[in-house]
Write a protein that holds these residues in place. Structure first.
Motif, PDB file in Angstrom:
ATOM      1  N   THR A  18      -2.860 -18.712  -5.961  1.00 33.07           N
ATOM      2  CA  THR A  18      -2.207 -17.455  -5.370  1.00 33.07           C
ATOM      3  C   THR A  18      -1.286 -16.482  -5.941  1.00 33.07           C
ATOM      4  OG1 THR A  18      -2.659 -18.800  -3.207  1.00 33.07           O
ATOM      5  CG2 THR A  18      -1.260 -16.721  -2.782  1.00 33.07           C
ATOM      6  N   MET A  19      -1.499 -15.322  -5.996  1.00 32.69           N
ATOM      7  CA  MET A  19      -0.845 -14.367  -6.771  1.00 32.69           C
ATOM      8  C   MET A  19       0.014 -13.482  -5.822  1.00 32.69           C
ATOM      9  SD  MET A  19      -0.788 -13.832 -10.321  1.00 32.69           S
ATOM     10  CE  MET A  19      -1.990 -12.881 -11.345  1.00 32.69           C
ATOM     11  N   LEU A  20       1.271 -13.120  -6.406  1.00 33.18           N
ATOM     12  CA  LEU A  20       1.873 -11.737  -5.539  1.00 33.18           C
ATOM     13  C   LEU A  20       2.042 -10.980  -6.615  1.00 33.18           C
ATOM     14  CD1 LEU A  20       3.694 -10.512  -3.649  1.00 33.18           C
ATOM     15  CD2 LEU A  20       5.734 -11.953  -4.467  1.00 33.18           C
ATOM     16  N   GLU A  21       1.571  -9.895  -6.369  1.00 30.22           N
ATOM     17  CA  GLU A  21       1.450  -8.577  -7.528  1.00 30.22           C
ATOM     18  C   GLU A  21       2.083  -7.562  -6.638  1.00 30.22           C
ATOM     19  OE1 GLU A  21      -1.289  -9.136 -10.540  1.00 30.22           O
ATOM     20  OE2 GLU A  21      -1.598  -6.818 -10.733  1.00 30.22           O
ATOM     21  N   TRP A  22       2.935  -6.837  -7.290  1.00 27.77           N
ATOM     22  CA  TRP A  22       3.480  -5.324  -6.779  1.00 27.77           C
ATOM     23  C   TRP A  22       3.762  -4.359  -7.708  1.00 27.77           C
ATOM     24  CZ3 TRP A  22       6.551  -9.662  -7.413  1.00 27.77           C
ATOM     25  CH2 TRP A  22       7.821  -9.498  -8.020  1.00 27.77           C
ATOM     26  N   TYR A  23       3.838  -3.198  -7.742  1.00 27.39           N
ATOM     27  CA  TYR A  23       3.888  -2.167  -8.436  1.00 27.39           C
ATOM     28  C   TYR A  23       4.964  -1.155  -7.725  1.00 27.39           C
ATOM     29  CZ  TYR A  23      -0.208  -3.616 -10.823  1.00 27.39           C
ATOM     30  OH  TYR A  23      -0.993  -4.589 -11.637  1.00 27.39           O
ATOM     31  N   HIS A  24       5.487  -0.473  -8.785  1.00 31.75           N
ATOM     32  CA  HIS A  24       6.622   0.891  -8.234  1.00 31.75           C
ATOM     33  C   HIS A  24       6.509   1.879  -9.153  1.00 31.75           C
ATOM     34  CE1 HIS A  24      10.445   2.447  -6.991  1.00 31.75           C
ATOM     35  NE2 HIS A  24      10.722   1.488  -6.122  1.00 31.75           N
ATOM     36  N   LYS A  25       6.189   2.889  -8.731  1.00 30.66           N
ATOM     37  CA  LYS A  25       6.168   4.148  -9.422  1.00 30.66           C
ATOM     38  C   LYS A  25       7.656   4.754  -9.987  1.00 30.66           C
ATOM     39  CE  LYS A  25       1.932   6.754  -8.816  1.00 30.66           C
ATOM     40  NZ  LYS A  25       1.502   7.718  -8.032  1.00 30.66           N
ATOM     41  N   GLY A  26       7.588   5.021 -11.175  1.00 31.44           N
ATOM     42  CA  GLY A  26       8.875   5.686 -11.613  1.00 31.44           C
ATOM     43  C   GLY A  26       9.761   4.742 -12.494  1.00 31.44           C
ATOM     44  N   TRP A  27       9.385   3.321 -12.126  1.00 30.78           N
ATOM     45  CA  TRP A  27      10.364   2.320 -12.745  1.00 30.78           C
ATOM     46  C   TRP A  27       9.893   1.959 -14.094  1.00 30.78           C
ATOM     47  CZ3 TRP A  27      11.793  -1.907  -8.654  1.00 30.78           C
ATOM     48  CH2 TRP A  27      12.803  -1.608  -7.990  1.00 30.78           C
ATOM     49  N   ASP A  28      10.694   0.988 -14.919  1.00 26.96           N
ATOM     50  CA  ASP A  28      10.334   0.424 -15.970  1.00 26.96           C
ATOM     51  C   ASP A  28      10.639  -0.949 -15.920  1.00 26.96           C
ATOM     52  OD1 ASP A  28      13.030   0.043 -16.503  1.00 26.96           O
ATOM     53  OD2 ASP A  28      13.145   1.263 -18.299  1.00 26.96           O
ATOM     54  N   TYR A  29      10.286  -1.918 -16.870  1.00 24.41           N
ATOM     55  CA  TYR A  29      10.429  -3.174 -16.897  1.00 24.41           C
ATOM     56  C   TYR A  29      11.924  -3.866 -16.653  1.00 24.41           C
ATOM     57  CZ  TYR A  29      11.453  -3.711 -21.939  1.00 24.41           C
ATOM     58  OH  TYR A  29      11.960  -3.360 -23.276  1.00 24.41           O
ATOM     59  N   PHE A  30      13.003  -2.928 -17.171  1.00 21.44           N
ATOM     60  CA  PHE A  30      14.481  -3.450 -16.520  1.00 21.44           C
ATOM     61  C   PHE A  30      14.715  -3.205 -15.030  1.00 21.44           C
ATOM     62  CE2 PHE A  30      15.179  -3.578 -21.310  1.00 21.44           C
ATOM     63  CZ  PHE A  30      15.625  -4.699 -21.353  1.00 21.44           C
ATOM     64  N   ASP A  31      14.105  -2.293 -14.509  1.00 28.31           N
ATOM     65  CA  ASP A  31      14.173  -2.213 -13.177  1.00 28.31           C
ATOM     66  C   ASP A  31      13.540  -3.380 -12.391  1.00 28.31           C
ATOM     67  OD1 ASP A  31      15.187   0.382 -13.129  1.00 28.31           O
ATOM     68  OD2 ASP A  31      13.371   1.326 -13.569  1.00 28.31           O
TER      69      ASP A  31
END
Lengths: 305, 187
Positions: A94-107
């Motif tokens: 089971t995976m939890l995957e999420w995305y956030h526009k405008g962010w980078d990896y440090f965010d």
């Protein structure tokens, strides 16, 4: 088979994860598990299903939703990978995957600190938590209070291995050294973000602007366990096509078939800047519930039939 | 042929012409990386152990191993002789090859002898054996020392802890995998 108490804890954990994202205005999505095409990744072996594939991760679908205009999305879903079976692996997980526009990896790293803290506060009574923010797993005692350590891959090789990253890559020993010499040291007293991977090991991650040899990719380690993999998404369709092409050629050399994901590439430009991350939900359960392996965290596993 | 994905604890494989058994096994795969099969192996002839990490495309031969039921006949210096009771074929293994098995091996015992090709390399004892107690302190009834067990020696010279009521001349059953006392046997 998980006990009723274990099932309750796993369910509580999933609700805590959901509430974290819903309170932050994410949309929960549920994309198809069976797909006619996957992202070409040479180290993953998908299960086939009547001429199609069971997905190995929801990445291709979720990126298309981002390109379609979503700002923040998350998904909890099962993924399937052939031949991955061990203490920290199940062929279905089971995976939890999420995305956030405008962010980078440090965010994303900062958000991981917040997310795990949020979940731990709602997991009182779980066997893996000694006090509110002290996690005990095998020999590790991990203080979850942020900020967590940030360590580049180059620094980690310098600190824990007897070869440099570049030498390890040239000798095709990167994974072996990472697993045997570096990972056991990571996140034993507080979680660690291992970041800035050689660009060839971050096929879907953006190059770092200051150091184009590395990709803006990180892995989160807690108690030596790799828990999540995130990156600043590569949004340049041309560079992404070249990287997919290299992966496809590699797979063809190994006798596997792979196809260029044309629809994803066509939509990638509209995705814009974004950061995305996948977290192993069973592994998080394992750490918090104090289980020794993944099999002990799933309601039922394949081997029980 | 075996491939790396067949590796698991207890699997027997052949490397450089010699049989090995996998004694420890762990699958690992770093995120976005290649599958690694980490093993610890023991050479089934020499007993030498080593650790090795394999990858998906590594392949191994199956060793030609066969078990045959044989009876223990006699000892001659360092050689322990066994006979196949149907073919009357005789072979021997050395004291070093038998190792801890000697703690429980007595005349006429039926064991499984493991052959690698034509060569006898190991034996498997019956899981439970009955051995005679040759040395034991007498049981003092009403002993209030609170001790639950006492040490005794059995006919092979092996020493173990048993309940206080076991006496010299008794036969006891022992688990050969652990060397632990199971029960007193009445004959």
């Amino acid at each position: 088979m998980l006990s009723p108490k274990g099932l309750r804890q796993r369910s509580d954990l999933m609700q805590a994860l959901r509430s974290f994202f819903l309170e932050r205005d994410y949309i929960e999505v549920d994309t198809p598990l069976r797909l006619p095409i996957l992202i070409p990744e040479s180290h993953l072996i998908p299960f086939t299903s009547e001429g199609c594939f069971l997905h190995t991760s929801p990445e291709i679908c979720m990126k298309r939703l981002l390109a379609g205009g979503c700002e923040r999305i998350f998904q909890i879903c099962h993924c399937f990978r052939q031949e991955e079976c061990g203490r920290l692996h199940q062929t279905e997980f089971t995976m939890l995957e999420w995305y956030h526009k405008g962010w980078d990896y440090f965010d994303l790293m900062r958000q991981c600190e917040e997310l795990i803290g949020w979940v731990a506060r709602r997991a009182s009574g779980f066997a893996g938590l000694v006090e509110g923010d002290l996690l005990r797993w095998q020999d590790a005692r991990v203080r979850l209070t942020p900020p967590w350590e940030r360590l580049t891959v180059a620094e980690a090789f310098q600190r824990y291995a007897d070869v440099s990253v570049m030498d390890a890559l040239r000798a095709d020993r990167f994974d072996e050294i990472l697993v045997t010499e570096i990972e056991p040291n990571l996140g034993q007293t507080r979680p660690v973000f291992l970041h800035d991977y050689p660009v060839e090991l971050g096929s879907l991650a953006r190059r770092n602007r200051n150091n184009p040899e590395v990709a803006e990719r990180f892995e989160l380690y807690v108690a030596g366990v790799e828990l999540a993999n995130g990156f600043s998404e590569l949004a340049d369709p041309l560079e992404q096509r070249q990287r997919f092409q290299r992966a496809i050629e590699q797979m063809q050399r190994e006798g596997k078939t792979a196809e260029m994901p044309e629809k994803l590439l066509a939509e990638l430009e509209r995705m814009g800047e974004a950061a995305g991350i996948a977290l192993g939900l069973d592994r998080l359960c394992m750490l918090l519930m104090g289980c020794d392996d993944l099999a002990g965290t799933a309601p039922l596993i394949f081997a029980e039939f | 042929m075996y491939t790396a994905s067949d590796l698991r604890k207890g699997l027997k494989i052949q490397i450089d012409g010699e049989p090995y058994i996998v004694t420890e096994f762990d699958f690992s795969k770093p995120g976005k990386g290649q599958a690694l099969y980490r093993t610890k192996m023991r050479n089934m002839i020499t007993g030498v152990q080593f650790t090795q990490t394999y990858r998906s495309n590594d392949k191994f031969d199956r060793p030609n191993l066969e078990e045959r039921k044989m009876q223990f006949l006699y000892t001659q210096e360092n050689e322990y002789h066994f006979m196949d009771t149907s073919s009357y074929e005789q072979i021997f293994l050395t004291k070093e090859q038998l190792g801890d098995n000697l703690n429980f091996l007595i005349d006429n015992m039926e064991v499984a002898v493991l052959f690698f090709g034509e060569r006898a390399i190991d034996i498997t004892l019956p899981t439970f054996v009955n051995l005679e107690v040759t040395v034991a302190d007498p049981w003092a009834k009403g002993d209030t020392s609170g001790s639950d067990t006492k040490p005794v020696t059995v006919q092979t010279g092996f020493q173990l802890q048993v309940p206080p009521f076991v006496e010299q001349g008794d036969k006891i059953q022992i688990d050969t995998r652990t060397g632990a006392y199971i029960t007193r046997v009445k004959e």
